[in-house]
Structure formats: structure tokens, C-alpha cells
Scaffold this motif. Sequence first.
Motif, PDB file in Angstrom:
ATOM      1  N   ALA A 114      45.818  33.552  40.546  1.00  0.00           N
ATOM      2  CA  ALA A 114      45.005  34.741  40.266  1.00  0.00           C
ATOM      3  C   ALA A 114      43.891  34.886  41.290  1.00  0.00           C
ATOM      4  O   ALA A 114      43.607  35.996  41.773  1.00  0.00           O
ATOM      5  CB  ALA A 114      44.429  34.655  38.852  1.00  0.00           C
TER       6      ALA A 114
ATOM      7  N   HIS B 254      43.210  37.899  45.051  1.00  0.00           N
ATOM      8  CA  HIS B 254      42.052  38.677  45.503  1.00  0.00           C
ATOM      9  C   HIS B 254      42.107  38.811  47.022  1.00  0.00           C
ATOM     10  O   HIS B 254      42.401  37.845  47.737  1.00  0.00           O
ATOM     11  CB  HIS B 254      40.755  37.986  45.075  1.00  0.00           C
ATOM     12  CG  HIS B 254      39.531  38.832  45.255  1.00  0.00           C
ATOM     13  ND1 HIS B 254      38.940  39.016  46.479  1.00  0.00           N
ATOM     14  CD2 HIS B 254      38.794  39.552  44.363  1.00  0.00           C
ATOM     15  CE1 HIS B 254      37.883  39.796  46.344  1.00  0.00           C
ATOM     16  NE2 HIS B 254      37.776  40.144  45.064  1.00  0.00           N
TER      17      HIS B 254
ATOM     18  N   ALA C 207      32.860  37.806  49.075  1.00  0.00           N
ATOM     19  CA  ALA C 207      33.027  37.940  47.620  1.00  0.00           C
ATOM     20  C   ALA C 207      32.071  36.958  46.977  1.00  0.00           C
ATOM     21  O   ALA C 207      31.810  35.873  47.525  1.00  0.00           O
ATOM     22  CB  ALA C 207      34.461  37.655  47.196  1.00  0.00           C
TER      23      ALA C 207
ATOM     24  N   GLU D 234      32.271  38.315  41.055  1.00  0.00           N
ATOM     25  CA  GLU D 234      33.410  39.180  41.380  1.00  0.00           C
ATOM     26  C   GLU D 234      34.732  38.455  41.161  1.00  0.00           C
ATOM     27  O   GLU D 234      35.678  39.022  40.584  1.00  0.00           O
ATOM     28  CB  GLU D 234      33.293  39.647  42.831  1.00  0.00           C
ATOM     29  CG  GLU D 234      34.425  40.555  43.285  1.00  0.00           C
ATOM     30  CD  GLU D 234      34.280  40.978  44.738  1.00  0.00           C
ATOM     31  OE1 GLU D 234      35.252  41.554  45.278  1.00  0.00           O
ATOM     32  OE2 GLU D 234      33.207  40.734  45.326  1.00  0.00           O
ATOM     33  N   LEU D 235      34.803  37.213  41.594  1.00  0.00           N
ATOM     34  CA  LEU D 235      36.034  36.456  41.421  1.00  0.00           C
ATOM     35  C   LEU D 235      36.280  36.108  39.959  1.00  0.00           C
ATOM     36  O   LEU D 235      37.428  36.108  39.487  1.00  0.00           O
ATOM     37  CB  LEU D 235      35.995  35.191  42.278  1.00  0.00           C
ATOM     38  CG  LEU D 235      35.943  35.410  43.793  1.00  0.00           C
ATOM     39  CD1 LEU D 235      35.942  34.074  44.526  1.00  0.00           C
ATOM     40  CD2 LEU D 235      37.111  36.267  44.270  1.00  0.00           C
TER      41      LEU D 235
ATOM     42  N   HIS E 270      37.663  39.118  38.393  1.00  0.00           N
ATOM     43  CA  HIS E 270      39.032  39.341  38.860  1.00  0.00           C
ATOM     44  C   HIS E 270      40.027  38.488  38.068  1.00  0.00           C
ATOM     45  O   HIS E 270      41.070  38.987  37.629  1.00  0.00           O
ATOM     46  CB  HIS E 270      39.104  39.003  40.349  1.00  0.00           C
ATOM     47  CG  HIS E 270      40.487  39.063  40.917  1.00  0.00           C
ATOM     48  ND1 HIS E 270      41.120  40.243  41.238  1.00  0.00           N
ATOM     49  CD2 HIS E 270      41.371  38.073  41.203  1.00  0.00           C
ATOM     50  CE1 HIS E 270      42.331  39.978  41.706  1.00  0.00           C
ATOM     51  NE2 HIS E 270      42.505  38.671  41.699  1.00  0.00           N
ATOM     52  N   VAL E 271      39.704  37.212  37.886  1.00  0.00           N
ATOM     53  CA  VAL E 271      40.605  36.329  37.133  1.00  0.00           C
ATOM     54  C   VAL E 271      40.659  36.754  35.668  1.00  0.00           C
ATOM     55  O   VAL E 271      41.730  36.738  35.034  1.00  0.00           O
ATOM     56  CB  VAL E 271      40.153  34.860  37.262  1.00  0.00           C
ATOM     57  CG1 VAL E 271      41.016  33.958  36.387  1.00  0.00           C
ATOM     58  CG2 VAL E 271      40.225  34.409  38.711  1.00  0.00           C
TER      59      VAL E 271
ATOM     60  N   ALA F  73      40.376  39.734  34.453  1.00  0.00           N
ATOM     61  CA  ALA F  73      41.227  40.913  34.328  1.00  0.00           C
ATOM     62  C   ALA F  73      42.700  40.570  34.497  1.00  0.00           C
ATOM     63  O   ALA F  73      43.570  41.172  33.856  1.00  0.00           O
ATOM     64  CB  ALA F  73      40.811  41.954  35.375  1.00  0.00           C
ATOM     65  N   ALA F  74      42.989  39.574  35.346  1.00  0.00           N
ATOM     66  CA  ALA F  74      44.382  39.226  35.629  1.00  0.00           C
ATOM     67  C   ALA F  74      44.995  38.324  34.568  1.00  0.00           C
ATOM     68  O   ALA F  74      46.178  38.479  34.226  1.00  0.00           O
ATOM     69  CB  ALA F  74      44.475  38.551  37.000  1.00  0.00           C
TER      70      ALA F  74
ATOM     71  N   SER G 140      39.173  32.482  33.269  1.00  0.00           N
ATOM     72  CA  SER G 140      38.138  32.792  34.251  1.00  0.00           C
ATOM     73  C   SER G 140      37.272  31.557  34.496  1.00  0.00           C
ATOM     74  O   SER G 140      36.761  30.947  33.555  1.00  0.00           O
ATOM     75  CB  SER G 140      37.255  33.941  33.745  1.00  0.00           C
ATOM     76  OG  SER G 140      36.241  34.232  34.680  1.00  0.00           O
TER      77      SER G 140
END
Length: 401
Positions: A245, A249, A281, A285-286, A289-290, A292-293, A299
Motif C-alpha cells: 500500500a 503512493h 510526502a 499523507e502516507l 493513503h494506507v 484509504a487503501a 495505517s
Amino acid sequence: ILDFGAKLRESALKRQEGHLLVHCHMGISRSTAAMIFPVMLRGGYVRLTQGFDAEVFCRLVEEERITATFLVPTLIYALIDQAELRAKYDMSSLDMIVYGAAPMSPDRLREGIAAFGNVFMQLYGQTEAPNCITTLRKVDHDLSRPERLGSCGRPCPMVEVKLLDSDLNEVGVGEPGEICVRGPLVMAGYWKRPDATAETLKGDWLHTGDVAVRDAEGFLYIVDRTKDMIISGGFNIYPREVEDALMAHAAVASAAVIGIPDDKWGEAVTAFVVLKPGAAADAAELQAHVKAARGAPWSPKSVNFVEAIPVTGPDDPKCVGLLPEHEREAFFALLDEYFTQRPHLAPPNFQASAAGAPAGRKQPPPPLRGRAVPHPPLPERWENSPHGGRKREGLRRYAGS
């Protein structure tokens, strides 16, 4: 050898005069040694170099018309991220890039196909069953089946592969189980380690320690190592799920994920991230991103940005560069002792004293962050030492120091 030779025949050896040029970026490990024999048997040419340098690699491909190579994922990532360097050289002769030794992010593999074409082939195995468990062929790298890029392929000929639960029962399609192997190339046992042999060959199966799921077409998808699973807040989290994940990015070049003890969560998901050159990044933000994925439990609770995730050898990442200084010195002391007793295996930068005592390196070692360290077969004392742990164990020591 027969299996790999067949794969060479269907791909890279369809060249003028049937000559295969292989660039080996590492010493003769079990992975590369298994490829040399079929290449030679078919009248091929093997090109060995000392260490890996991206520009040297590209130059050799152009000058010697290299048709095939074996690269671990971190080295493929380095080539992907240097588009300007690749553009300087004609690499059109490269028909096959064999990769293995560590999982490769599906998103980064897609980038690799865009950069080099559909030339990738994956081998999955381990020292106990070298290079012969599964294969993801070039034709299986099908961009119309994006989920297939996360697979390690289907079983090779002459081996029996099953996914078993803890009671040695085969699991169903889509259910996680340990990859277990039987066949003539599986080891007979560990040298003078009967207890380890009995545990690894329990039930007359080689237990790889890798957890995977199988789809309806027989392709295996490795989830992670059984010992690396993180239990955080009651959820079973495999680090590779988080790593994939993170590497999806656009700013992330590579990542490693571990669990560290945490009073609230039991284990906290902790990430180490290398950003692509020029990319930016932040941790938030990361993490988003995780989330959401994969979902909130996956996360990372913390994200550490590092220059590189070091490896000690092509086949077994161990992040020695992230160890405290005294542990690094202990690591080198054992290597010094080992190479003094086996000078024929010693790297060029090693020199023993005239009296035969370990003289160590000619010069103090540079910082290990991102530097490859020689990884020959190791003595039992080293294999059983706390410094011989895998990549994530090294990261755990780093995170706790």
C-alpha cells in the motif's frame, strides 16, 4: 536447471546464434549459480561484475548486448527511478529480467514493465528448495490482470506444493496457509541441526514459513512470513500488505514495515520509507493513503523516512545499516573471523594478518546505510546469533534503540 533452461529457451535464447548474455550483479549465490549451468549448456555467455552500479549495468547491457539478468527488487527500483540514466544507453537487447529473493510491489512492477517492456520473470524458492517452488512467467505478467502482478506464480515441475494449516490440512481457495513443498530438490536436512530439521520437515513437508493464498487458477499470492505477522488491536496484519500500500503512493520508492511493542495496541505498525528522488510526502499523507487503501488498522502508527533500506546480501535482506554501531561491529567481527578461516571466499576489501589472526578491513567501513555487505554461507555460530536476524528483526532493534 531443466525448468530454468526451458524458460530460457522460450524467451531469451530466441536471439541470433542462440547466445545468451547474462549480467550477474552479485557474487555466485545459489540464485545465480542455478542459472549459470543452463546458460552454459545452451552455449551462452555469463558476464560477472563486482557489485552493482546502475550506470555500469546499463553500459554493459548496451556494450555486450546482454539479453537476460537476475536482479532483486531493490535494484530494479533503482533502475526504474533513473529514467535519464536509462535513456543514455540502448538496452533493447534485454529480453528477460529474472527477479526474486524478496517480494516486489505490484505497482513498482507495473512501472518496470512500462520502462523495460514485458520482460519480467519471477522465481520463488529458498535455500532449502533453491529457485524451484513457483514461477511467474513472462506471459503471466498480464497488465489486463493487474492482481496477477502480486503473485509468485504457479508450482514448478517436479515439486508438489500445498498450502497447509497448522494441523497439516490443505486450505481452500482464497484461504491463507503456509507454503509447504515436497520434491527431489528439497533439502535432506540442516547440517548437524536435527531439531531444526525435524521442525522444518514436519509431516514430510518442507515448511517454508511463507503464508500465501491460492486463486482458482492455481496462482499463489504470498501474504508474508508467519513470524512477521503483526497483531495490532486484535487485527492480524501482514507487513507486506502495508508495504504494498505504501509503495502504491507515487512518492514512495521502497518501504519496510514491522510491529513494535505498544501498551495500547499490543503491537504498533511502524513503517520505514524511502522516497523517490525529488519526491516529497509527509507521514500524515502516507498514513492517510494506507488507511484509504487497506483500512485504519493497517495505517502505520509512525512513519520513519530513511535514505535507504540496507541489505547484507542479495538473497536475504537484514538491514544491518540500521543497527546500533556496536551491533554492526559485532557483525563485521564475525565476518572477519569467517573470512580469515576461508580466504578463498573473502571479498577484495578483506586482508588477514600474517599471523593468521583476523586483521579486519583495510580501512574503516563507510556508513552502512544502503551498502551491500558480502553474504557467503554462514557458520552455525553466526546463524544462531542475534545479529543474524531478518530485515524486520534488524528494524525492530533500530526502532527500540
